[in-house]
Structure formats: structure tokens, C-alpha cells
Design an enzyme around this catalytic site. Structure first.
Site, short mmCIF file in Angstrom:
data_model
loop_
_atom_site.label_atom_id
_atom_site.label_comp_id
_atom_site.label_asym_id
_atom_site.label_seq_id
_atom_site.Cartn_x
_atom_site.Cartn_y
_atom_site.Cartn_z
CG HIS A 122 7.20 3.58 30.84
ND1 HIS A 122 8.05 4.11 31.45
CD2 HIS A 122 8.35 4.06 29.20
CE1 HIS A 122 8.03 5.56 30.93
NE2 HIS A 122 7.97 5.39 30.31
CG HIS B 182 9.51 11.89 22.78
ND1 HIS B 182 10.68 13.06 23.52
CD2 HIS B 182 9.23 11.46 23.56
CE1 HIS B 182 10.66 12.21 24.52
NE2 HIS B 182 9.94 10.98 25.11
#
Length: 751
Positions: A96, A282
Site C-alpha cells: 500500500h 494473497h
């Protein structure tokens, strides 16, 4: 009626420290120059001579990595680690930090440590990352200024991957911290979190706080066709990329794939890199949606002093660990969330998926008829059925993504290499050329997205050579203004945001830059042909291996032309020049990525016009900020380039002088002349005509990028300095200094 006043019973606003009604409240469309005053020594607490590269190189790098490795499993009671390992949290923090980057203007990204500041520190997509940075503080405190927050956040993501069995591609330090929020970035026009009603023509209004987006498919039928506003690379205000529940909260994996492809492409990722990043990322960790977001308090910027910069206080249960609420989604992707493997891709294709809701009410998917074998993050006696996000299923149901995903599943080595390379690109894309890379883990391989330039492999030209080459340049018969325009066109592609562009490499002669409208191809070709002839003649005459690059000659020609223009105006001055640039090849130039750097407007050359949304002078300030210019530098450069007759098309707009081609302060003198009256010319408001107040005769024409220096109060104040009787010498000196700055913005090899 008093009780209906919207301000009734509101606490009085502060009346000190810059509070109260501001200029932008009275005049919201006023041109803002604040973005030209950021990141200066005024806000930087470090010593003016602090050398970050030297400090980083003195760091015990591997001791730092060992400390980070130990932190991964050192779970803290105040913020426990999922599965006893902080790896997933720190990967998200690094992702992020870097993932705000977008290609159109190079802004965003992890290169300045901006995740520490508003608005990023309070984005809904960054919930709980305040805790990640606080977990890092003891290590940052230990190593101090030897590693920036910007570098530390990215390095921690690398160590997190390595601690879970993944081999990364490498790491480069060199990101310098900034000390204030970067206000130059347009994050969107929405006024609610998770809204997208401005970036899409039929977008979603959003909500006042973070949490699950309430889907309304009937109101969002354009999710299969809508176009995201430029330069944005996120589908909602406050998100890094896309809504994990699907477009506007609609659980449609195919429509979600469209949003994914758009946003990742705007961060310079192709389909293979996109699949690798999603599937690779993920593989680890989990999402958090233990209960409704109604339990979650204010973001860091709205929290009280006692919170000490932490936000999103959670009233559900313990407010942490098993009770954590972050995205509102509650998904653990694999049975081994702290190990690198193929489980994510295996489950993606093994199971059929059924839509369900998280405890927070968010749309997510559960494996149909599957056993519960996914571990719980905090209770070893609990197991869960496999779950996925809508955006995960996009990798299966989008045809192009599915093909890549199946190939990765069948070829684990390809998957690992693709993820390693894509992760390195994600975390280093905004760092610019390899010359900025420092540290012991810099990869040896040169990558196309790094805009490679050959290393200097020959003696460079001497002061004697420079003087002789200047004479040759001025003797070509080419109008000096064309050399000035060419040098500016080459150097001014630089972007201080992602450190791309600049004169080094001489890519002005290559596709796509040579064909950009702003570069006036016929004029450019004439200047380049003359310089190439000089280059060939000089290089063929050398017997000691000495060479001059076209990149150096382009800049040198501009410098020689500026010196001549100053001399013609009665000022003898030398423009600084440092050789050592090299010429890139077409094979080293990614045409598609450079096309995204083509300017919409360049007010320095009077190129471009206003749009329905953006006046031309706003484009000028935006360009100046990308060039790292101050307001005085922008002002003196525009005035000088007009006097030098350097408009992109040779027009007379803003050329307020009877002696074009001489470096005079005439632009300012005549702009400030009260004997001239201005009015818009034609139907638009981009071209203006200046007439003599007494006779009405036409004197000048101008654009908005010219007249703003007389209209805007702060810019007029600067213009008055250069337009004064005693401002001539200062004007020339300041122009040359600002010119030299732009010519050398990309010289990381010497700066």
C-alpha cells in the site's frame, strides 16, 4: 428558528495558528502555488548537508534485516500477529506504500514515505497500517537516519516475504523521506470515503466512514463499460486499486476484472504481472472483518490527541486479534498463510464458489461443499472453509487472467519468478533510474521499465572541447531559439515524482518523443540534424577514445544559445554544463510507457489550452511542480523563454519584446505596463489581445500562461522584481540558474 441553524451548538472554531476562513474558502478556484513550496529545508529537521546515501551505506544492512526477521514472529499483546506472524500485515504495508503510484503523472508510490501523512494514513484501505508502522518504530528508532521510513517500509515487505519462504528479486535503497503531506497529488474529487461519483460519470456516492460498500447493481449498470478519470489509478476514493467486493460493491468477478486491468495498467502492470501480484500476495495472511464497521472509530487524522496518531479504535470484543476489523472482509486464503506455495491458485480452480457475507456484511465467496480446513488466526481448535474475494475470482473468470493463472499453477517456477519480478517492480517503479539504487541487494539485471541508459565507457569532453563545440553549434546557421527549444524539450520531460525523463539518454530523438506535437517535429529534426553532424565530425576526429554524446550536445547547444542571447542583451554569463550524458537506444525505450509522459500542456513553451475543467495556468503550475521548481524559478523561466522566442510553434504569444532572441526582462516590463489593456480574443478564454489604452492599436497577444504572471497577486509580486529597473542583471542570473537546474534534474550520477 435558531435551533435549526446548521452551526447551532457547534464548538467554536480555533482563532489562532492559521485557523479561520482562508483564501481558498473565499476563492476555491484560485490558482494555488503551495505545491511549489513543499519539501524544503523549512520542513526538514535533518541537517542541510545530510547525505542519505552515505548514511544508508554506513548501515549494518544485514543486522537490520535480522532485526526485521525477528520482529515477524515477535507478537505484541497490544497488536497480536495473525497466525503468530506479522508477514501478511507488513506485505500489505509495503504494497500500500508503493501501490499508490500511477503512470500518468508519476505521483504516488512509496518513494517519499507518504503513508505516514494525510490523507494516506487515514484512507479506508490503510486501516491498521498505523499499527504496522508502530510495530516498526523500535527498529527505526535503533537505526535512526541511516534508513528512511520510505526505505524501511519497502524493505520490511521484502523481509516478510523472505521470512515465509519466498526468494525476492532484490532490494534497492535510496528513497528519501519527506516531512509533510504531498499536496500536489490529485487523489480524486469525491468528498466521502469509498465514493467514486467524480471519477466515474455514474459513480457511487460513498459513505462517511470506512467499511463494506452497499451494493446497488441497478444503479451501476455501467460497471462493464465505464471509464476511470485520468490520472487516477484507483476505483474509489481511499482505496489503493479496486473494491475487493467488486465494482461499487457488486460481486461480479468479470466486471471486477475490468477495474483490475485498468487500475493495474495505470500503475504500469501488464496482465501477467497483475495475476502474479494478486495470486502471490494473497498466498499470505488474511483480511479482517470480525464485525460491523459501526464498531470502528475515527481514522488517525480525526482521532483525539490521546490516541497519539493511532486510529480506528475498535469497540468489538478486545478490538484486536480475533476481533480485528479492517476491510470488513473476513478471508484467509490458504491453509498455510505464513508459507509460500501454490495453495491460492490450487483452491481458486479446485472449488466452486458461492456468494456469502462476512460478519461485517461484506460480499465474499465460500467454497461450495468444502470441508473446513483453513486454520483460524488465533484459535488452533477452529477451522474454516476456504474463502475468496470477488477480485480473487476475477483471476479465474476473466479469460485472459484465467489463462495466465492456470499456467502459473502448472509451472510453479514461472509463478515464483513472475511474482518476484512484479513485486520488485511494484516497490521500485517510482525510484527512477538505477543510478539512484543503493545497497548490497541491488539486482545486477537491467530492466526495461528502469529506462536504462548506457554507462559512460569513454573519456568525456574537456573544457577546451566544450568551448570549441559551442562555437561549432552557433556556426551551424540554425536559429538559436531552436536549440533552446530542443534542449528544453529534452530536459523538461523529467518528473520529480517518479524521477523519469530528462535529457540524459537523448530520447528526444527516439519514438515516441520525436513525434509529440509539443516538440514540433520539423524544427526538432533540423536542430538534431545539425547536432548529429557536429557529433559525427567531433567523434571521428578523436584518436584517444573520447566521445561526445548527442544527449550532451543537445544540452550544450541550449546552453550556448542562452549564453549568446544573454551576450546580445549585454550580459556576459556562462551557463553551467557538466558532460557525461549518454544516448539510449530505441530498444532501451518502452514506447508505451513514454507515451504516457506526453504533456497535455507545457506553459513554458505556450503549448496546450484550457479544458472545461482545468485552466491552462493550472497545467503550468502542475508542470513546474513536476520539475521541482519554486514559484520564482517558474516565473523567471517563463519570462526568459518568451524573450528567447521559444514557443513550441513559433507564435508571438507572450513574446512581449521588440528584440526576440535576446535574454532580456522585456516580458515582465511589458506585462506590467499599465498602458496596455487586455481582452479575450475570439470565443474562448485562452488567447488574449493587448492594445494601447490610448490609441487602441494592437500591441501583443498572450495566453493564460502569460497573463497569469500579471493577474495572480503572488506571481505578480515576483514579476515586479524582474520587471524593475534594477532587475535586469538578477533576471539573467536567476534564469541561467533555473535553466541549469532543469538541464541537470536527471543527473543522479553527479547530483
Amino acid at each position: 428558528m435558531a435551533d435549526k441553524c446548521p452551526f447551532h451548538n457547534q464548538a467554536p472554531k480555533p482563532n489562532v495558528a492559521g485557523s479561520g476562513t482562508q483564501n481558498r474558502d473565499w476563492w476555491p478556484d484560485q490558482l494555488k502555488l503551495n505545491i511549489l513550496r513543499q519539501h524544503t529545508t523549512v520542513s526538514n529537521p535533518l541537517d542541510p548537508d545530510f547525505d542519505y546515501a552515505a548514511a544508508f551505506n554506513s548501515l549494518d544492512y544485514y543486522a537490520l534485516k535480522k532485526d526485521l526477521q525477528d520482529l515477524m514472529t515477535d507478537s505484541q499483546d497490544w497488536w497480536p500477529a495473525d497466525f503468530g506472524h506479522y508477514g501478511g500485515l507488513f506485505i500489505r504495508m509495503a504494497w500500500h506504500s508503493a501501490g499508490t503510484y500511477r503512470t500518468f503523472d508519476g505521483r504516488g508510490g512509496g518513494g517519499q514515505g507518504q503513508q505516514r501523512f494525510a490523507p494516506l494514513n487515514s484512507w479506508p484501505d490503510n486501516v491498521s497500517l498505523d499499527k504496522a508502522r508502530r510495530l516498526l518504530w523500535p527498529i527505526k528508532q535503533k537505526y535512526g537516519n541511516k534508513i528512511s521510513w520510505a526505505d524501511l517500509m519497502i524493505l520490511t515487505g521484502n523481509v516478510a516475504l523472505e521470512s515465509m519462504g519466498f526468494k525476492t528479486f532484490g532490494f534497492a535503497g535510496g528513497r528519501k523521506d519527506t516531512w509533510e503531506a504531498d499536496e500536489s497529488v490529485y487523489w480524486g474529487g469525491e468528498t466521502t470515503w469509498l465514493g467514486n461519483d467524480v471519477r466515474y460519470s455514474h459513480g457511487f456516492a460513498g459513505s462517511s466512514k470506512h467499511g463494506a460498500v452497499i451494493a446497488d447493481e441497478a444503479s451501476h449498470r455501467d460497471i462493464h463499460s465505464r471509464e476511470l478519470e485520468k490520472p487516477l489509478a484507483a476505483a474509489h476514493m481511499g482505496l489503493i486499486y479496486v473494491n475487493p467486493e467488486g465494482p461499487d460493491g457488486n460481486p461480479d468477478p468479470v466486471a471486477a476484472a475490468r477495474d483490475i486491468r485498468t487500475t493495474f495498467a495505470r500503475m504500469a502492470m501488464n496482465d501477467e504481472e497483475t495475476v502474479a501480484l494478486i495470486a502471490g500476495g494473497h498466498t499470505f495472511g488474511k483480511t479482517h472483518g470480525a464485525a460491523s464497521s459501526d464498531h470502528v472509530g475515527s481514522e488517525p487524522e480525526a482521532a483525539g490527541l490521546e490516541a497519539q496518531g493511532l486510529g480506528w479504535q475498535n469497540s468489538h470484543g478486545s478490538g484486536k486479534g480475533a476481533h480485528t476489523i479492517t476491510s470488513g472482509l473476513e478471508v484467509t486464503w490458504t491453509k498455510t498463510p505464513t508459507q509460500w506455495n501454490l495453495n491460492f491458485l490450487e483452491y481458486l480452480f479446485r472449488f466452486e464458489w458461492v456468494l456469502t457475507k462476512s460478519p461485517a456484511g461484506a460480499n465474499q465467496w465460500v467454497a461450495k461443499d468444502a470441508d473446513a480446513f483453513i486454520p483460524d488466526a488465533y484459535d488452533s481448535s477452529k477451522k474454516h472453509r476456504p474463502q475468496m474475494l470477488t477480485t480473487d475470482l476475477s483471476l479465474r473468470f476473466d479469460p485472459a487472467y484465467e489463462k495466465i493463472s492456470r499456467r502459473f499453477l502448472e509451472n510453479p517456477d514461472q509463478f515464483a519468478e513472475a511474482f518476484a519480478r512484479a513485486w520488485f517492480k511494484l516497490t521500485h517503479r517510482d525510484m527512477g533510474p538505477r543510478a539512484r539504487y543503493i545497497g548490497p541487494e541491488v539486482p545486477a539485471e537491467e530492466l526495461s521499465w528502469q529506462d536504462p541508459i548506457p554507462a559512460v565507457n569513454h573519456p568525456v569532453i574537456s573544457e577546451t572541447d566544450i568551448a570549441a563545440l559551442k562555437r561549432d553549434i552557433l556556426a551551424t546557421g540554425v536559429d538559436p531559439s531552436k536549440f533552446i527549444s530542443t534542449a528544453w524539450a529534452s530536459a523538461s520531460t523529467f518528473r520529480g515524482s517518479d524521477k523519469r525523463g530528462g535529457a540524459n539518454g537523448a530520447r528526444i530523438r527516439l519514438a515516441p518523443q520525436r513525434d509529440w506535437e509539443v516538440n514540433n517535429q520539423p524544427w526538432l529534426a533540423a536542430a538534431l540534424k545539425a547536432l548529429e553532424d557536429i557529433q559525427d565530425k567531433f567523434n571521428s576526429a578523436q584518436n584517444d577514445g573520447k566521445r561526445v554524446s548527442l544527449a550532451d550536445l543537445i544540452v550544450l547547444a541550449g546552453c550556448a544559445a542562452v549564453e549568446k542571447a544573454a551576450s546580445d542583451a549585454g550580459h556576459i554569463i556562462t551557463v553551467p554544463f557538466t558532460p557525461g550524458r549518454m544516448d539510449a537506444s530505441q530498444d532501451q525505450t518502452d514506447v508505451e510507457s513514454f507515451n504516457q509522459m506526453e504533456p497535455v500542456a507545457d506553459g513554458f513553451r505556450n503549448y496546450g489550452t484550457s479544458t472545461a475543467r482545468v485552466p491552462a495556468e493550472h497545467y503550468l503550475v502542475d508542470k513546474a511542480q513536476l520539475l521541482t521548481l519554486s514559484a520564482p524559478e517558474m516565473t523567471v523561466l517563463v519570462g526568459g523563454l518568451r524573450a528567447l522566442n521559444a514557443n513550441y510553434d513559433g507564435s508571438a504569444h507572450g513574446v512581449f519584446t521588440t528584440r526576440p532572441g535576446q535574454l532580456t526582462n522585456d516580458f515582465f516590463v511589458n506585462l506590467l505596463d499599465m498602458n496596455t489593456s487586455w481582452k479575450a480574443s475570439g470565443s474562448g478564454n485562452d488567447i488574449y489581445e493587448g492594445t494601447d489604452r490610448r490609441t487602441g492599436s494592437k500591441k501583443w497577444t498572450a495566453t493564460r500562461a502569460d497573463l497569469v504572471f500579471g493577474s495572480h497577486a503572488e506571481l505578480r509580486a515576483i514579476a515586479e522584481v524582474y520587471g524593475s529597473s534594477d532587475g535586469k542583471g538578477k533576471f539573467v542570473k536567476d534564469f541561467v540558474a533555473a535553466w541549469a537546474k532543469v538541464m541537470n534534474l536527471d543527473r543522479f550520477d553527479v547530483n
